[in-house]
Design a protein around this motif. Sequence first.
Motif, PDB file in Angstrom:
ATOM      1  N   PHE A   1       0.969  -1.242  -0.026  1.00  0.00           N
ATOM      2  CA  PHE A   1       0.136  -0.100  -0.056  1.00  0.00           C
ATOM      3  C   PHE A   1       0.916   1.295  -0.004  1.00  0.00           C
ATOM      4  CE2 PHE A   1      -2.719   3.168   1.798  1.00  0.00           C
ATOM      5  CZ  PHE A   1      -4.203   2.767   1.097  1.00  0.00           C
ATOM      6  N   VAL A   2       1.788   1.312   0.949  1.00  0.00           N
ATOM      7  CA  VAL A   2       2.721   2.434   0.910  1.00  0.00           C
ATOM      8  C   VAL A   2       3.296   2.885  -0.181  1.00  0.00           C
ATOM      9  CG1 VAL A   2       4.586   4.007   2.236  1.00  0.00           C
ATOM     10  CG2 VAL A   2       2.470   2.560   3.364  1.00  0.00           C
ATOM     11  N   PRO A   3       4.286   1.706  -0.672  1.00  0.00           N
ATOM     12  CA  PRO A   3       5.020   2.041  -1.916  1.00  0.00           C
ATOM     13  C   PRO A   3       4.081   2.324  -3.200  1.00  0.00           C
ATOM     14  CG  PRO A   3       5.742   0.066  -0.831  1.00  0.00           C
ATOM     15  CD  PRO A   3       4.587   0.301  -0.134  1.00  0.00           C
ATOM     16  N   ILE A   4       3.162   2.074  -3.404  1.00  0.00           N
ATOM     17  CA  ILE A   4       2.190   2.288  -4.324  1.00  0.00           C
ATOM     18  C   ILE A   4       1.700   3.611  -4.234  1.00  0.00           C
ATOM     19  CG2 ILE A   4      -0.033   1.847  -5.582  1.00  0.00           C
ATOM     20  CD1 ILE A   4       0.061  -0.889  -4.971  1.00  0.00           C
ATOM     21  N   THR A   5       1.399   4.164  -3.185  1.00  0.00           N
ATOM     22  CA  THR A   5       1.029   5.594  -2.924  1.00  0.00           C
ATOM     23  C   THR A   5       2.344   6.692  -2.766  1.00  0.00           C
ATOM     24  OG1 THR A   5       0.825   5.156  -0.465  1.00  0.00           O
ATOM     25  CG2 THR A   5      -1.165   4.760  -2.008  1.00  0.00           C
ATOM     26  N   LEU A   6       3.469   5.861  -2.730  1.00  0.00           N
ATOM     27  CA  LEU A   6       4.542   7.049  -2.578  1.00  0.00           C
ATOM     28  C   LEU A   6       4.659   8.202  -3.469  1.00  0.00           C
ATOM     29  CD1 LEU A   6       7.203   7.457  -1.318  1.00  0.00           C
ATOM     30  CD2 LEU A   6       8.348   6.163  -2.927  1.00  0.00           C
ATOM     31  N   PRO A   7       4.116   7.926  -4.918  1.00  0.00           N
ATOM     32  CA  PRO A   7       4.021   9.460  -5.674  1.00  0.00           C
ATOM     33  C   PRO A   7       3.069  10.267  -5.154  1.00  0.00           C
ATOM     34  CG  PRO A   7       3.951   7.347  -7.084  1.00  0.00           C
ATOM     35  CD  PRO A   7       3.863   6.802  -5.733  1.00  0.00           C
ATOM     36  N   GLY A   8       1.931   9.988  -4.557  1.00  0.00           N
ATOM     37  CA  GLY A   8       1.229  10.782  -3.707  1.00  0.00           C
ATOM     38  C   GLY A   8       1.721  11.525  -2.791  1.00  0.00           C
ATOM     39  N   ILE A   9       2.584  10.640  -1.984  1.00  0.00           N
ATOM     40  CA  ILE A   9       3.271  11.139  -0.845  1.00  0.00           C
ATOM     41  C   ILE A   9       4.363  12.305  -1.430  1.00  0.00           C
ATOM     42  CG2 ILE A   9       5.093  10.660   1.063  1.00  0.00           C
ATOM     43  CD1 ILE A   9       3.612   8.129   1.411  1.00  0.00           C
ATOM     44  N   LEU A  10       4.931  12.029  -2.243  1.00  0.00           N
ATOM     45  CA  LEU A  10       5.974  13.153  -2.814  1.00  0.00           C
ATOM     46  C   LEU A  10       5.440  14.136  -3.174  1.00  0.00           C
ATOM     47  CD1 LEU A  10       8.367  10.832  -4.773  1.00  0.00           C
ATOM     48  CD2 LEU A  10       8.666  11.569  -2.769  1.00  0.00           C
ATOM     49  N   GLY A  11       4.135  14.023  -3.898  1.00  0.00           N
ATOM     50  CA  GLY A  11       3.486  15.354  -4.369  1.00  0.00           C
ATOM     51  C   GLY A  11       2.978  16.242  -3.222  1.00  0.00           C
ATOM     52  N   ALA A  12       2.443  15.536  -2.334  1.00  0.00           N
ATOM     53  CA  ALA A  12       2.161  16.050  -1.144  1.00  0.00           C
ATOM     54  C   ALA A  12       3.270  16.857  -0.423  1.00  0.00           C
ATOM     55  CB  ALA A  12       1.424  15.229  -0.194  1.00  0.00           C
ATOM     56  N   GLY A  13       4.463  16.049  -0.158  1.00  0.00           N
ATOM     57  CA  GLY A  13       5.253  16.679   0.325  1.00  0.00           C
ATOM     58  C   GLY A  13       5.866  18.058  -0.277  1.00  0.00           C
ATOM     59  N   LEU A  14       5.995  17.930  -1.666  1.00  0.00           N
ATOM     60  CA  LEU A  14       6.408  18.867  -2.434  1.00  0.00           C
ATOM     61  C   LEU A  14       5.437  20.317  -2.569  1.00  0.00           C
ATOM     62  CD1 LEU A  14       7.961  20.406  -4.806  1.00  0.00           C
ATOM     63  CD2 LEU A  14       6.724  19.132  -6.462  1.00  0.00           C
ATOM     64  N   MET A  15       4.213  20.016  -2.348  1.00  0.00           N
ATOM     65  CA  MET A  15       3.290  21.166  -2.218  1.00  0.00           C
ATOM     66  C   MET A  15       3.502  21.873  -0.794  1.00  0.00           C
ATOM     67  SD  MET A  15      -0.919  20.783  -2.510  1.00  0.00           S
ATOM     68  CE  MET A  15      -0.572  20.123  -4.020  1.00  0.00           C
ATOM     69  N   VAL A  16       3.417  20.930   0.281  1.00  0.00           N
ATOM     70  CA  VAL A  16       3.618  21.434   1.572  1.00  0.00           C
ATOM     71  C   VAL A  16       4.871  22.336   1.646  1.00  0.00           C
ATOM     72  CG1 VAL A  16       3.679  21.029   4.004  1.00  0.00           C
ATOM     73  CG2 VAL A  16       1.957  19.829   2.575  1.00  0.00           C
ATOM     74  N   PHE A  17       5.943  21.661   1.128  1.00  0.00           N
ATOM     75  CA  PHE A  17       7.142  22.455   1.502  1.00  0.00           C
ATOM     76  C   PHE A  17       7.231  23.567   0.812  1.00  0.00           C
ATOM     77  CE2 PHE A  17      11.869  23.185   0.582  1.00  0.00           C
ATOM     78  CZ  PHE A  17      12.381  22.959   1.715  1.00  0.00           C
ATOM     79  N   VAL A  18       6.824  23.869  -0.587  1.00  0.00           N
ATOM     80  CA  VAL A  18       6.697  25.095  -1.272  1.00  0.00           C
ATOM     81  C   VAL A  18       5.920  26.182  -0.442  1.00  0.00           C
ATOM     82  CG1 VAL A  18       6.318  26.211  -3.429  1.00  0.00           C
ATOM     83  CG2 VAL A  18       7.517  23.941  -3.359  1.00  0.00           C
ATOM     84  N   PHE A  19       4.623  25.464   0.101  1.00  0.00           N
ATOM     85  CA  PHE A  19       3.787  26.404   0.548  1.00  0.00           C
ATOM     86  C   PHE A  19       4.314  26.939   1.790  1.00  0.00           C
ATOM     87  CE2 PHE A  19      -0.777  25.036  -1.155  1.00  0.00           C
ATOM     88  CZ  PHE A  19      -0.221  25.560  -2.116  1.00  0.00           C
TER      89      PHE A  19
END
Length: 275
Positions: free
Chosen positions: A192-210
């Motif tokens: 479950f976690v490895p498959i959703t890793l791209p979503g985790i990266l996208g969320a991390g990028l969005m939060v970090f930039v904000f």
Amino acid sequence: MTLDRLKPVLLLGPLVLFLGLAYFVPFLGVMQWSVTLPEPGIGQYGKAISDPLIHSVFLRTFRICLIVTVASVVCAYAITYVWVRGTPLQRLLTELCILIPFWISVLTRAFGWVALLSNRGLLNTWMQSLGIISEPLTMVRNEFGVVLGMTHFLIPFAVFPIASAMRSLDERVFLAARGMGASQMRTFWTIFVPITLPGILGAGLMVFVFALGFFITPAILGGGRSVMIAELIYLRIFQSPDWGLGAAVSVLLMVFVGVLLALLVRFVRPNRMLG
């Protein structure tokens, strides 16, 4: 050019024009300030790179943003899991908890945390009345309050990329794993976690930039003791005033964000990051 190929241009053209006029043109003005004020040259960039105060503010900002990103993504992942895979009642309650914060302004939320966490706030008063503590805990006017307020504000933004990744999963994969004897915990961590890793990266990028551009929350909850880049730029331009140095710091911040986005787009496909 055929009509089918022209449609995307016609649809995206007004948006691109608006973004250019609203953001790119003013940024060009900021770049001009950085090399013309108080005198022509790149001296302000040299000062920004060599100033120990600016170094400390940059390091503090990156440290706080990393902590906030990790905390926001972890909390958002747990919330999203319930939102996507919970019971209908759990999904409804979780959705309300995700959407309601968008209806409350960032200023109201920041002062709400001050009322809750200050030395005479609700939390300290409650703990002292129960005898848990003898002296009030300092939870605002420091990095703890800044991290807490920023994390609270950014969790809903991290939810949507993760939710998009979770909803695109094929349930047959989990059925196959369970059929082969994998426990729920092993299925979660190895599939479950490895498959959703791209979503985790996208969320991390969005939060970090904000988080890099946050101003109101650090200014109120930090109380001037945890100055971040956005507040430093404000102080240099509106209170010093040192428009050239403030503009140079702004440009350096934009360059950093641009390099970060370019690296992520280079090594991780954007459509996968957004689920």
